[in-house]
Design a protein around this motif. Structure first.
Motif, PDB file in Angstrom:
ATOM      1  N   LEU A  41       0.836  -1.217   0.000  1.00 26.53           N
ATOM      2  CA  LEU A  41       0.000   0.000   0.000  1.00 26.53           C
ATOM      3  C   LEU A  41       0.867   1.263   0.000  1.00 26.53           C
ATOM      4  O   LEU A  41       0.578   2.229  -0.705  1.00 26.53           O
ATOM      5  CB  LEU A  41      -0.922   0.008   1.220  1.00 26.53           C
ATOM      6  CG  LEU A  41      -2.229  -0.788   1.104  1.00 26.53           C
ATOM      7  CD1 LEU A  41      -2.847  -0.987   2.484  1.00 26.53           C
ATOM      8  CD2 LEU A  41      -3.222  -0.094   0.172  1.00 26.53           C
ATOM      9  N   ASP A  42       1.941   1.221   0.767  1.00 27.30           N
ATOM     10  CA  ASP A  42       2.820   2.385   0.860  1.00 27.30           C
ATOM     11  C   ASP A  42       3.440   2.744  -0.485  1.00 27.30           C
ATOM     12  O   ASP A  42       3.894   3.861  -0.678  1.00 27.30           O
ATOM     13  CB  ASP A  42       3.939   2.132   1.886  1.00 27.30           C
ATOM     14  CG  ASP A  42       3.463   2.371   3.306  1.00 27.30           C
ATOM     15  OD1 ASP A  42       2.373   2.956   3.475  1.00 27.30           O
ATOM     16  OD2 ASP A  42       4.166   1.975   4.244  1.00 27.30           O
ATOM     17  N   GLN A  43       3.456   1.799  -1.394  1.00 27.72           N
ATOM     18  CA  GLN A  43       4.083   2.066  -2.689  1.00 27.72           C
ATOM     19  C   GLN A  43       3.122   2.635  -3.733  1.00 27.72           C
ATOM     20  O   GLN A  43       3.546   3.010  -4.814  1.00 27.72           O
ATOM     21  CB  GLN A  43       4.722   0.786  -3.227  1.00 27.72           C
ATOM     22  CG  GLN A  43       5.886   0.317  -2.370  1.00 27.72           C
ATOM     23  CD  GLN A  43       6.528  -0.921  -2.940  1.00 27.72           C
ATOM     24  OE1 GLN A  43       7.013  -0.924  -4.055  1.00 27.72           O
ATOM     25  NE2 GLN A  43       6.492  -2.006  -2.185  1.00 27.72           N
ATOM     26  N   TRP A  44       1.821   2.665  -3.420  1.00 24.25           N
ATOM     27  CA  TRP A  44       0.926   3.211  -4.451  1.00 24.25           C
ATOM     28  C   TRP A  44      -0.230   4.058  -3.925  1.00 24.25           C
ATOM     29  O   TRP A  44      -0.823   4.827  -4.676  1.00 24.25           O
ATOM     30  CB  TRP A  44       0.361   2.086  -5.342  1.00 24.25           C
ATOM     31  CG  TRP A  44      -0.645   1.192  -4.666  1.00 24.25           C
ATOM     32  CD1 TRP A  44      -0.374   0.088  -3.923  1.00 24.25           C
ATOM     33  CD2 TRP A  44      -2.071   1.320  -4.683  1.00 24.25           C
ATOM     34  NE1 TRP A  44      -1.530  -0.467  -3.455  1.00 24.25           N
ATOM     35  CE2 TRP A  44      -2.590   0.263  -3.922  1.00 24.25           C
ATOM     36  CE3 TRP A  44      -2.957   2.234  -5.267  1.00 24.25           C
ATOM     37  CZ2 TRP A  44      -3.962   0.091  -3.713  1.00 24.25           C
ATOM     38  CZ3 TRP A  44      -4.323   2.062  -5.064  1.00 24.25           C
ATOM     39  CH2 TRP A  44      -4.808   1.000  -4.300  1.00 24.25           C
ATOM     40  N   TRP A  45      -0.579   3.975  -2.665  1.00 21.36           N
ATOM     41  CA  TRP A  45      -1.830   4.587  -2.203  1.00 21.36           C
ATOM     42  C   TRP A  45      -1.852   6.113  -2.308  1.00 21.36           C
ATOM     43  O   TRP A  45      -2.835   6.707  -2.764  1.00 21.36           O
ATOM     44  CB  TRP A  45      -2.132   4.136  -0.766  1.00 21.36           C
ATOM     45  CG  TRP A  45      -3.446   4.634  -0.268  1.00 21.36           C
ATOM     46  CD1 TRP A  45      -3.640   5.662   0.603  1.00 21.36           C
ATOM     47  CD2 TRP A  45      -4.756   4.167  -0.634  1.00 21.36           C
ATOM     48  NE1 TRP A  45      -4.986   5.845   0.811  1.00 21.36           N
ATOM     49  CE2 TRP A  45      -5.691   4.940   0.071  1.00 21.36           C
ATOM     50  CE3 TRP A  45      -5.220   3.152  -1.470  1.00 21.36           C
ATOM     51  CZ2 TRP A  45      -7.062   4.765  -0.042  1.00 21.36           C
ATOM     52  CZ3 TRP A  45      -6.590   2.961  -1.593  1.00 21.36           C
ATOM     53  CH2 TRP A  45      -7.493   3.759  -0.881  1.00 21.36           C
ATOM     54  N   GLN A  51       3.868  10.964  -0.436  1.00 20.33           N
ATOM     55  CA  GLN A  51       4.423   9.661  -0.063  1.00 20.33           C
ATOM     56  C   GLN A  51       3.544   9.046   1.000  1.00 20.33           C
ATOM     57  O   GLN A  51       3.030   9.738   1.857  1.00 20.33           O
ATOM     58  CB  GLN A  51       5.824   9.847   0.505  1.00 20.33           C
ATOM     59  CG  GLN A  51       6.868  10.019  -0.580  1.00 20.33           C
ATOM     60  CD  GLN A  51       8.244   9.669  -0.076  1.00 20.33           C
ATOM     61  OE1 GLN A  51       8.508   9.781   1.124  1.00 20.33           O
ATOM     62  NE2 GLN A  51       9.105   9.240  -0.970  1.00 20.33           N
ATOM     63  N   ASN A  52       3.401   7.754   0.928  1.00 20.70           N
ATOM     64  CA  ASN A  52       2.562   7.062   1.898  1.00 20.70           C
ATOM     65  C   ASN A  52       3.440   6.346   2.922  1.00 20.70           C
ATOM     66  O   ASN A  52       4.430   5.726   2.561  1.00 20.70           O
ATOM     67  CB  ASN A  52       1.697   6.042   1.175  1.00 20.70           C
ATOM     68  CG  ASN A  52       0.358   5.862   1.848  1.00 20.70           C
ATOM     69  OD1 ASN A  52      -0.543   6.659   1.632  1.00 20.70           O
ATOM     70  ND2 ASN A  52       0.229   4.843   2.687  1.00 20.70           N
ATOM     71  N   LYS A  53       3.066   6.479   4.203  1.00 21.49           N
ATOM     72  CA  LYS A  53       3.859   5.817   5.246  1.00 21.49           C
ATOM     73  C   LYS A  53       2.914   5.197   6.268  1.00 21.49           C
ATOM     74  O   LYS A  53       2.141   5.898   6.926  1.00 21.49           O
ATOM     75  CB  LYS A  53       4.744   6.868   5.929  1.00 21.49           C
ATOM     76  CG  LYS A  53       6.069   6.314   6.396  1.00 21.49           C
ATOM     77  CD  LYS A  53       6.941   7.463   6.860  1.00 21.49           C
ATOM     78  CE  LYS A  53       8.016   6.956   7.804  1.00 21.49           C
ATOM     79  NZ  LYS A  53       8.770   8.060   8.389  1.00 21.49           N
ATOM     80  N   SER A  71       3.513  15.293   2.038  1.00 19.58           N
ATOM     81  CA  SER A  71       3.749  16.116   0.840  1.00 19.58           C
ATOM     82  C   SER A  71       5.250  16.350   0.669  1.00 19.58           C
ATOM     83  O   SER A  71       6.023  16.140   1.598  1.00 19.58           O
ATOM     84  CB  SER A  71       3.025  17.451   0.975  1.00 19.58           C
ATOM     85  OG  SER A  71       3.781  18.323   1.786  1.00 19.58           O
ATOM     86  N   PRO A  72       5.669  16.801  -0.522  1.00 20.42           N
ATOM     87  CA  PRO A  72       7.102  17.064  -0.737  1.00 20.42           C
ATOM     88  C   PRO A  72       7.637  18.122   0.241  1.00 20.42           C
ATOM     89  O   PRO A  72       8.811  18.156   0.538  1.00 20.42           O
ATOM     90  CB  PRO A  72       7.174  17.592  -2.175  1.00 20.42           C
ATOM     91  CG  PRO A  72       5.913  17.149  -2.817  1.00 20.42           C
ATOM     92  CD  PRO A  72       4.882  17.055  -1.742  1.00 20.42           C
ATOM     93  N   GLU A  73       6.733  18.972   0.767  1.00 26.03           N
ATOM     94  CA  GLU A  73       7.147  19.988   1.745  1.00 26.03           C
ATOM     95  C   GLU A  73       7.086  19.426   3.165  1.00 26.03           C
ATOM     96  O   GLU A  73       7.108  20.176   4.136  1.00 26.03           O
ATOM     97  CB  GLU A  73       6.249  21.229   1.649  1.00 26.03           C
ATOM     98  CG  GLU A  73       6.340  21.985   0.338  1.00 26.03           C
ATOM     99  CD  GLU A  73       5.523  21.336  -0.780  1.00 26.03           C
ATOM    100  OE1 GLU A  73       4.514  20.684  -0.460  1.00 26.03           O
ATOM    101  OE2 GLU A  73       5.912  21.459  -1.960  1.00 26.03           O
TER     102      GLU A  73
END
Lengths: 167, 108
Positions: A41-45, A51-53, A71-73
């Motif tokens: 899930l962390d690789q696509w959700w 990014q998913n963690k 988010s990137p920020e």
């Protein structure tokens, strides 16, 4: 990415439901794993560039998936999904919510009820999703949280990734 | 307290949806609209007020009568917004396609 894969997205404004139907070019076993295990899930959700963690995932009736979309920020949105009914490799349902790091639910947003149904044809797997919302305003708020801005960037990244994969 | 008025609130009510459908065909006076409903003239007027506040309908004076007309462009906002939600899912699923592809290759 296979453009021949079916993707249906319909909205019933009166019933306040969203219906999403998507085919995947894989067997049921693999698609089910991708939807129910934290590592996958962390690789696509999270839609890029988010990014998913996953903090924890307890895939059982009454269990929950507690995760963050970053988010990137480095802005972090904590979310949880509370599993209701699970019929292994067939369907699962549950309620989503925004929350904090400790899982305390943010009541500013009403929760959405999800029902995901998986079915297999000889070479493909179809996932049927029904999302019920109290008000469409909930969805509007979620979009406003930043997915909108991230989206264009995300598509570009995906294009780049595909180019690399094709080499 | 400031009451939030937006198009999503406008379409949340069945009577208001019916009013929208009615005046989508032609501009109508409040009396003509009220004739289509069992609810009181006052109730219909309240719905028209909310629709006006949401900027989904506008009034125009014609002779001695006031006509309510639908703002078609405003209705399109709902679709635009849902399109964004659809795109989020598109992105998500494309990511899943890539992941599934990668896993399948690893297994071979």
């Amino acid at each position: 990415m296979n453009s021949n894969l079916l993707f249906d997205f319909t909205v019933n404004k009166e019933k306040k439901t969203i219906h999403i139907k998507r085919e995947f070019d894989s067997n049921l076993e693999l698609v089910w794993q991708a939807w129910t295990t934290a590592e996958l899930l962390d690789q696509w959700w999270a839609p890029k560039p988010f990014q998913n963690k996953t903090k924890s995932l307890d895939f059982k009736k009454g269990g929950m998936w507690h995760y963050a979309m970053i988010s990137p920020e480095s802005e972090t949105h904590w979310c949880r999904f509370d599993y209701q009914d699970i019929d292994v490799k067939k369907s699962f349902s549950g309620l989503d919510a925004f929350c904090d790091e400790n899982g305390n639910i943010n009541t500013d947003f009403s929760r959405m009820l999800w029902q995901n149904i998986f079915s297999e044809t000889p070479d493909r797997t179809t996932v049927n999703i029904t999302i019920s919302v109290d008000t469409f305003e909930t969805l509007e708020k979620i979009i406003a949280m930043g997915f909108k801005e991230g989206f264009t960037m995300g598509l570009q990244q995906l294009d780049e990734l595909l180019l690399i994969l094709k080499r | 307290m400031e009451i939030r008025r937006d198009i999503f609130q406008a379409i949340a009510d069945p009577t208001r949806r019916a009013i929208i459908t009615l005046i989508a065909l032609q501009a109508m006076t409040p009396n003509a609209i009220a004739e289509h409903f069992d609810s009181s003239r006052q109730a219909v007027s309240k719905h028209l007020q909310i629709l006006t506040e949401c900027e989904l309908v506008t009034q125009k004076q014609q002779g001695r009568e006031i006509y309510y007309q639908l703002e078609v462009n405003k209705m399109k906002e709902i679709d635009k917004w849902l399109e964004q939600f659809r795109k989020i899912w598109e992105t998500r699923f494309n990511q899943l396609d890539n992941l599934l592809e990668t896993i399948k290759k690893q297994k071979k």
